[in-house]
Every structure is written in C-alpha cells, then in structure tokens.
Design an enzyme around this catalytic site. Structure first.
Site, PDB file in Angstrom:
ATOM      1  N   ASP A   1      35.093 -10.704  19.597  1.00 11.17           N
ATOM      2  CA  ASP A   1      36.029 -11.769  19.921  1.00 11.17           C
ATOM      3  C   ASP A   1      36.103 -12.689  18.717  1.00 11.17           C
ATOM      4  O   ASP A   1      35.162 -13.441  18.440  1.00 11.17           O
ATOM      5  CB  ASP A   1      35.542 -12.519  21.179  1.00 11.17           C
ATOM      6  CG  ASP A   1      36.540 -13.563  21.641  1.00 11.17           C
ATOM      7  OD1 ASP A   1      36.391 -14.084  22.751  1.00 11.17           O
ATOM      8  OD2 ASP A   1      37.483 -13.871  20.880  1.00 11.17           O
TER       9      ASP A   1
ATOM     10  N   TYR B   1      29.574 -18.285  25.277  1.00 15.06           N
ATOM     11  CA  TYR B   1      30.615 -19.055  25.953  1.00 15.06           C
ATOM     12  C   TYR B   1      30.472 -18.891  27.470  1.00 15.06           C
ATOM     13  O   TYR B   1      30.502 -17.762  27.974  1.00 15.06           O
ATOM     14  CB  TYR B   1      31.962 -18.533  25.458  1.00 15.06           C
ATOM     15  CG  TYR B   1      33.185 -18.859  26.285  1.00 15.06           C
ATOM     16  CD1 TYR B   1      34.035 -17.842  26.706  1.00 15.06           C
ATOM     17  CD2 TYR B   1      33.529 -20.171  26.604  1.00 15.06           C
ATOM     18  CE1 TYR B   1      35.179 -18.107  27.437  1.00 15.06           C
ATOM     19  CE2 TYR B   1      34.677 -20.444  27.337  1.00 15.06           C
ATOM     20  CZ  TYR B   1      35.500 -19.415  27.755  1.00 15.06           C
ATOM     21  OH  TYR B   1      36.628 -19.685  28.472  1.00 15.06           O
TER      22      TYR B   1
ATOM     23  N   LYS C   1      42.720 -21.562  19.679  1.00 19.96           N
ATOM     24  CA  LYS C   1      41.811 -22.394  18.899  1.00 19.96           C
ATOM     25  C   LYS C   1      42.352 -22.663  17.501  1.00 19.96           C
ATOM     26  O   LYS C   1      42.426 -23.800  17.053  1.00 19.96           O
ATOM     27  CB  LYS C   1      40.432 -21.719  18.797  1.00 19.96           C
ATOM     28  CG  LYS C   1      39.870 -21.297  20.136  1.00 19.96           C
ATOM     29  CD  LYS C   1      39.606 -22.478  21.063  1.00 19.96           C
ATOM     30  CE  LYS C   1      39.117 -22.009  22.420  1.00 19.96           C
ATOM     31  NZ  LYS C   1      38.887 -23.117  23.355  1.00 19.96           N
TER      32      LYS C   1
ATOM     33  N   ILE D   1      38.249 -15.166  18.078  1.00 16.98           N
ATOM     34  CA  ILE D   1      39.157 -16.250  18.446  1.00 16.98           C
ATOM     35  C   ILE D   1      39.053 -17.442  17.500  1.00 16.98           C
ATOM     36  O   ILE D   1      40.001 -18.201  17.331  1.00 16.98           O
ATOM     37  CB  ILE D   1      38.919 -16.680  19.904  1.00 16.98           C
ATOM     38  CG1 ILE D   1      40.023 -17.609  20.404  1.00 16.98           C
ATOM     39  CG2 ILE D   1      37.557 -17.323  20.073  1.00 16.98           C
ATOM     40  CD1 ILE D   1      39.904 -17.972  21.879  1.00 16.98           C
TER      41      ILE D   1
END
Lengths: 462, 470
Positions: free
Chosen positions: A237, A152, A276, A239
């Site tokens: 992470d 990312y 998300k 997410i």
C-alpha cells in the site's frame, strides 16, 4: 417520533453484528472530545487540537489554483456530448485518459524509476475499497494476511470484516526502528501454521502509517524473497508515496521488480490513492496496480461495487495529465511536508520528546514511553487520556495501531495551520515542564462506550 | 505460483452469460448513423438518454455548482476533505425529498434512514452482507435483472432461489409461486432470509400491483427474521397508469411503519439510485433506505467501501434541491418515456410482435415465442444469435433473466435516438417478413437452409466455449 416502543431484535447476518469493523475501540473518545470542544484560534483558543487525523491540508492552494485556471476540469465544456458521455460512462475499465494520467502520476512520484502500464490500473472508490477488494481476490475466508505492526487501525475492518480473512501481526519494535526483520516475518508465518491457518500474503504500507518512514530497499528485497519462497502474495500500500519528503528516499516495490526484470512479479500488487498525496479523501479515488493478469481482470469486475464517479475521473484526468502541474505539485508538496515535519520534530525535541526518525507521511511517531506510569497498554491509555483532557490534543495511541511496545503515539502535523501547530507544541512544552517539576495525578476520565456515540465518530477513522 | 481465492475461479461474477456476450459483440461492431450504418444497434442497455437536455440546461443556469461554489464562495477544501460515511446532509435531504416527490408525496423518508453507496450495485450487495450469511438464500421473482447473480451472490456467498412467474398472469407474483419457492429453498436446506423484488420490474417494465405488494408484506409478516428488499431504481420511470405504489406506501397504509407496534417496518428496505431516473449511471449514486437502525448502522459502516464522491454529492444536492427543476424534470421525463415506449410498441406491432403491457422502465418485455423454431431455450438462443448477428440488434434473451418460458426478450428504447429506434424496427420487420416467408418456403429449400443453420450454430457454440474458458 411518538412512543418509544421496544422492537424485538430482528436477526441480521453475522457480519452485520460482528465487531470486526473495529469501530468500538476506546480511542473514539478522542473524536468526541475534539468534536465537543474544537480548537479555534479566535473563538476557542483553549479547545482540543485535532492531531489524530492524517489529512494533507498543506497544498490545497496548488489544486485550487489549477482548477481556477482550468475550468474545463470541473465542467464539461460547450456542446452536448461532454456531459452526457461522462454521465453515462460506467465502464469498469475506467476513463482511459484517467488511467493513463494515474499511471503517469505514479511514475513521476517514483522519479521515473518504475513504469506503470495504464492497462494494469484498476480504479476503486478509495484505497479502503482497494485493500478489501484485493483481500477478497487473494484469500478465502479463514485464511490470513501477515501485516507488520504497528499498522493503520482501519486495516482491521478493511482486510477482515466482510472478507472473513485474518490478520496475523509481524511484530516490529523500537530495537531496530520498527523495521521488518526476516525473523519477525518467519515468526508470523509460523504462528499461522500453528493456528492451522493458511497464509495468503504479506501486506505492507510503504511509506509506513503510523511510523512516517519509508521501508529500506534491503528490507523490501527481503520481503520479496520471503513471499517468493513461501509462494504467497505481496500487497504494497503506497498511499503515502507522494508524501515522502525527498523523492529519492522512497523506494517502491515496483522499482525492485523492474530491476529484477519482473521475475515473480505476478504475486505483487500495489495500492494507491489520491487521498493523502493530493488531499482529496472526499473524492474517493483509489487504485490497484497488479502485475498479475488474472488479478487485474477479476479486480476490474469486482470494481463494479466501488466505481469512481465519472465526474471525478474527468476532473482528475484533466489535472493529472498536466505534467507542468503534477511536477510542480509533487515537488512543492514534498517540501512543505518536510518543513512541517522539521517544525514538529524540533518543537518536540525542545520539549524533551524524541520521535522515530521519519522521512514521509503526514505524521510522526512519538516516543512517550519514559512518561508511562506503567509500561503497559493501560499505562499508555492513561497517558493518552491526560494528553486529551489536560493538554487538549487528540493524538493516536500506539495500541490502536497494534503496537507491541506501549508508549508510542502517532501525531499528525499536516491537517492544521502552522500557527495551530505552534500552539500545540507550546502546550506540549508546558505539559513536559510541569511533569518535570511535579507529578500531578490526572483523574482518569470515563472512556466512551455508548454505541451511539461511537457510531457518530467512527466514520472519522482515517 | 500463488493461488487466488475461490471467488476468482467461480463463475458468480456472471460475466460469461449471454447478457454480457451480446455487449461484447456490439462493441466489436457498433451501429453509427454515418460511420457504421450496418452495425449492431444496442437495445440491451437500460440507459435513459431522453432527458439530458434538461440536466444540461440546469447546469448552464447554475455554473457555480460544478466549480465548487456555494453562495459565491469556494467550498472546494471542505468537499475535498469530506469523507464522512454519514453522507453530505444537504444531499441526503435533497435525495429523500426527490424520492418522496416521485411517490407523489404519499410517503416521506427520513434522511437518517438513508445510507449512500456508489450505485445500487454497491447498495444491493451491502444489504445482502447485512442480512444474509454465506449460504443463506433470498427469493427473487423471475425474470430478474441478470446483474443480481453477481451483485447478490458473488462475494457474499448468498444464494438466489427463483419465484417462478409466468405469462399466464402477466408474470405477476402469486401466493403459490412464493410458497413453492420457499419450499424449494427448504428442500435444498437453505435458510431463506428474505425476498428481493424490483419495482417497477426489470425486465418486465411493469409496476407491482397493490395485491402483489400486500402478498409480499403478508409473506414476511408471519416469518420472524424474514426481510423484504424493494429495489425501486425505476420508480421515476413510471409513465402510465397504474400509478406507482411503493412498498413504503403499503407499510404506511397498513400501519406497519416504525411508529407502529409491528416489527414488519424493521424488515423492509428500499434501494434507490439516480442511474435510471436521472440518467447518471457514471456518477455512482445509490442508496439504501431502512427504518431498521441496526441495518442502517451496519450498512453505513459498509458504505466505506463504496462512498459517493463528495464532488458529486454536492452537485446533485444543488440540482435535486431545486424543487422547480425536479418537478418539471420528473413529469417531462415520464412523458418522453411514454412517447418512446409507444414508438417501440407500435413498431413491434407492425412486425407482428406483441409485448407485455407496460407502464414503466426503459424497456419492453417482448413476446417472440411465435418466432422460435421450437419452444425451447436452445431455440431461444438460436433466435437471439440471429438477432445479434443477422438482424444486428443486441437484445437480451429471457433466459439471461432466468425466465422460465423461452421466447421472451427485453428490448430497450431509451438509449438511442428516435431515428435509430425506427431503423431497428424496420430491420425487425424485414427479418420477420423474411423468416415467415422462408418458413413457408421451407418445404422446398429445407435441407439447404437447415445445413447452413446447423453450421452457423455450431460455429457460434464453439465461440461460446472459448469465452467460458477465459
């Protein structure tokens, strides 16, 4: 504002003037092109379609329905105390009911295969804040975190900018579907050693952005063993955990730790967010879940700089405590994302384009390397440029994600309607058909370098 | 196992200070009118609880706003997706209008100069990241808000060098004190990047005089790259004369704003928040205002780490956009604060205690020097502990605010009901009467009392040690 008088430049900090926020990357031209010429089904059918924004818009109706039926979530009920208590609540421990609801939600996403203790949940204003905060806690300026590529683009800012910490890439490539190999881990670690840089941890995103795929259990075990051997941390992470198309395919590091009876767990920290899975990036809801008591205590204190609005905590505590809602939401959201994914994969395949086999996230990882004029970053940017201005699709080039192989692109599919996705797929099909028959040379447009323009659009880094 | 960063082990989070310890003791034994009438009364928390009814009545009249409605339509999706760090335009506009109104519309603020943050805690830290490198220093007048030690220094690595203010002139900033602080910094080889003041002051409860403001502006004027940060979080709490003068007004009056040829306007930044004026600390709404485009650009990017919830931005844009509401709120809130402050001042007077004459804030700066056993900080700590454990009032000792003179305490008055404040004053009066009486009886009972006091102080200081080890 009157005369334009040139102001002598007053000195600011090194951090303020550095480039490490990463927002000067050339792909912001994509945002500008989209903003100036937005696709609209009726008013601008030939406009640019935004496929570079990892937003989840497929399940809003479920949240809206819940809020309609449960007004108490967005108001404070009758009687004085509800509002004033909430308005005064700035305790960095966070609303207990919200922490509990968050822990339970994370548990449900993992099919109950991992338990989460509400007292280990630390709240932050978004995962952006959570990742930066963890970096401040786990590393000193000049130290490094190892991060698998592609990653990312926001990490360049979140992990490095104000912390002074470095990112050393763990190079992954298509030869094994971009999986993290033990050799790549070791190579990254050695690279740090050769730079006299202390490695503090490994940070993975699972499911991966931009790959759109979950990390396999065996790979997670290897990573855990690696960080234990090197005596460093692991930040996972997660997410996109609620965006895995099938609940069974996502394995969280939490599950492995539980299976191992939490041995060596104090080096592991999980980041999560509702941006998300629930499609609520504007509400700024992130969490750090750490198995390390000292990290939990320190993170909590540091969260003073990034607390979640108590108004929002109240709303989400109500909604996420409702098991009927959460179970229904998780299941339906997964199904809808899977459907979208199948639609785009099918459409791309019919256009002669292959993608990495994905099973999660709001995007797919598309392979356009056969189309490159030159197998280089420049070749990739040229192709991206044509797709932006001729096909009128804003997609994210792999180079912006530090991918070491040129030609891969991240394409989002959950931030638009099905009709718009059809239009996008049609355009891609036409583009590929044209390419098959003739090879027109697309003029290379000027890449935006104007700082004011970059500033205007760089906030859309998502 | 794994090492953690130096930030974990250092003490700059400031949580071992007495300011936080008092809170902890209060948490263990909180006063409640019915359930725990002998509990500790919290007078260490600068909250504004006096005007919630005004907010609640506005909410009752505008139910759609909390339900994500705009002109009868749901804008839930747009808000849920809105994470633009430039902020909701309608909210920034309402905020600058509110800020101007608080300043009697003597100055106007441009929404494009506003950067939103999750509270002024976040805003102050970000501003430090923008203006100071690790090891640089900012000068702060003492006494100052204890939270600054964490907010300005912890993660930034910046230093605070105190500008010593004293009771000899009501703790005002003097040119010599400013100069001395600057020289102190240089002796310590620290590069001073600016001055940070809180106006109105926490913990003094006074607004800055034009003299002081001009002094500060002069100070930074002739030093290139020197900034002035004015934290005006309490600007809406000025309830008495002199009227509030913002640094923005000084710049305008002296023709030093962006429009002028001077670059001073480029180096002055205002911090604001809705936590005190509106009593909404939980909603996390703070802002930096600056005319320096580079600072605004850098701070805007940094705000990614502490954005204001779009749900909250929307609610407040509607509330602050209601000019009829804001006009009434500002004036009514100030009147209530004035009444409450008078109540505290007269209650203290009845106990033979005076305080600094104040015109703002949610607290008074109280002079308890005459109650100290000796003019030392040890004696101040002894008195503070008596207050917390015997009188059962959690008040903030001046040393936690870095005051150079022992014996001053900050007492909050806006975070409780009138009855509770009344009770607090009664307890204080009783304590003073008893200690005055006991002081005169000391010659007879001295040895006994001193022994028990020593034992008690010893017990408490070992508890302190435990806290620090944590």
């Amino acid at each position: 504002m009157g005369l334009e008088i040139e102001q002598p430049c007053v000195e600011l900090s090194n951090i303020a003037v550095s480039d490490t926020h990463g927002e000067n990357s050339p792909y912001f031209a994509g945002w500008k092109a989209y903003d100036e010429n937005r696709y609209d089904e009726f008013t601008n059918p030939s406009g640019v379609i935004q496929m570079g924004l990892a937003e989840n818009q497929v399940s809003f109706d479920l949240v809206e329905k819940y809020l309609e039926q449960h007004a108490e979530a967005s108001t404070w009920g009758k009687g004085a105390t509800g509002f004033r208590e909430n308005a005064l609540f700035q305790d960095y421990h966070g609303l207990k009911s919200f922490r509990t609801a968050m822990a339970s939600f994370m548990q449900q996403i993992r099919g109950g295969r991992a338990k989460f203790d509400p007292d280990r949940v630390v709240l932050t204003a978004g995962a952006t804040a959570a990742n930066e905060l963890l970096t401040f806690i786990l590393a000193n300026p000049g130290d490094a975190l190892l991060v698998p590529t592609p990653y990312y683009p926001g990490f360049d800012r979140d992990l490095r900018w104000r912390t002074g910490v470095k990112i050393i890439p763990i190079h992954c490539n298509s030869s094994n579907n971009f999986q993290i190999s033990p050799q790549a881990l070791e190579a990254a670690y050695q690279q740090a050693q050769s730079m006299n840089t202390k490695v503090r941890g490994v940070l993975i995103t699972n499911p991966s952005n931009p790959l759109g795929a979950t990390i396999q259990r065996s790979v997670l075990e290897e990573i855990l063993d690696f960080v234990t051997r090197k005596n460093i941390h692991l930040v996972s992470d997660e997410i996109y955990s609620g965006s895995a198309f099938s609940g069974d395919e996502f394995v969280s590091v939490a599950e492995i730790l539980e299976d191992r009876d939490y041995k060596n767990a104090e080096r592991v920290h999980i980041v999560y967010s509702l941006s998300k899975d629930l499609g609520l990036p504007g509400f700024r809801v992130g969490t750090i879940y750490s198995y390390n008591d000292k990290v939990v205590t320190t993170a909590r204190r540091m969260s003073s700089f990034t607390l979640i609005s108590s108004q929002t905590q109240h709303l989400l505590a109500t909604m996420l405590s409702d098991k009927e809602f959460t179970e229904g939401y998780i299941k339906t959201n997964r199904e809808r994302l899977r459907k979208r994914y199948e639609m785009i994969i099918d459409g791309l395949r019919r256009a002669g384009i292959e993608c990495l086999k994905g099973n999660a996230g709001l995007f797919c990882w598309m392979n356009l390397s056969p189309l490159l004029e030159k197998p280089t970053r420049e070749g990739e940017l040229e192709l991206w440029n044509s797709i932006l201005y001729e096909v009128r699709l804003n997609i994210s080039p792999g180079s912006s994600c530090h991918c070491s192989e040129p030609g891969w692109f991240r394409v989002c599919f959950a931030n638009m309607s099905e009709q718009t996705l059809e239009v996008a797929l049609d355009r891609i099909r036409n583009f590929m058909d044209q390419r098959a028959t003739a090879k027109p040379k697309i003029p290379f447009r000027k890449i935006i370098t104007d700082q004011a323009v970059i500033d205007m659009y760089s906030c859309l880094l998502a | 196992m794994g090492l953690l960063s130096r930030k974990v082990t250092c003490n700059s989070h400031g949580q071992d200070s007495s300011y936080f310890l008092g809170w902890q003791e209060y948490e263990k034994n909180p006063y409640d009118e019915f359930l725990n009438p002998k509990g500790i009364i919290q007078m260490g928390l600068a909250e504004n609880q006096l005007s919630f009814d005004l907010l609640e009545s506005w909410l009752a009249k505008n139910p759609g706003v909390s339900a994500f409605e705009k002109d009868g339509k749901s804008i839930f999706r747009e808000l849920a997706l809105f994470q633009d760090y430039h902020g909701l335009p309608v909210f920034k506009k309402a905020l600058v209008d509110f800020m101007a109104e608080i300043r009697g519309n003597k100055v106007a603020f441009d929404p494009s100069g506003i950067v939103l943050f999750a509270g002024s805690t976040s805003a102050n830290e970000a501003l430090m990241f923008c203006l100071a490198d690790q090891g640089d220093a900012f000068l702060l007048p003492t006494p100052y808000y204890p939270g600054f030690d964490r907010d300005l220094k912890w993660r930034t690595g910046a230093e605070i060098v105190p500008i010593q203010c004293t009771s000899s002139n009501n703790f005002q900033i003097t040119e010599s004190a400013l100069q001395r602080a600057y020289e102190d910094a240089q002796k310590r080889n620290l590069t001073v990047k600016g001055v940070l003041v809180t106006n109105p002051s926490n913990p003094l409860g006074t607004s800055m005089s034009r003299n002081e403001l001009n002094l500060l502006v002069d100070f930074i004027s002739d030093k290139a790259d020197m900034h002035l940060i004015s934290d005006e979080i309490y600007s809406g709490t000025v309830f008495d004369s002199p009227a509030f003068v913002s640094v923005a007004e000084i710049l305008k009056d002296r023709n030093l704003t962006k429009d002028s040829e001077s670059d001073v306007g480029n180096r002055v930044h205002v911090v604001y928040s809705l936590s005190k004026d509106l009593g909404l600390p939980g909603f996390r709404v703070g802002a930096i205002y600056s005319e320096n485009d580079t600072v605004v650009a850098a701070a805007t990017k940094m705000s990614s780490f502490g954005l204001v919830s779009s749900q909250t931005q929307y609610l407040l844009s509607a509330m602050l956009g209601d000019k009829k509401f804001t006009r009434n709120y500002i004036s009514e809130n100030q009147q209530r604060l004035k009444r409450r402050q008078k109540m505290l001042v007269s209650g203290l007077q009845k106990a033979g205690i005076s305080c600094l004459k104040s015109n703002a804030g949610l607290f008074c700066w109280v002079d308890m020097r005459h109650l100290l056993q000796s003019s030392t900080f040890e004696a101040e700590m002894e008195l503070w502990k008596k207050m917390v454990y015997d009188v059962r009032l959690n008040i903030s000792p001046g040393s936690s605010c870095h005051c150079t003179e022992p014996g001053w305490f900050r007492l909050c008055f806006a975070n409780m009901s009138e009855d509770t404040l009344d009770l607090a004053m009664k307890r204080l009066k009783a304590f003073v009467a008893e200690s005055t009486g006991s002081r005169s009886r000391r010659s007879i009972h001295s040895s006994g009392k001193r022994k028990s006091l020593t034992k008690w102080v010893f017990r408490l200081s070992s508890r302190d040690r435990e806290q620090e080890d944590r």
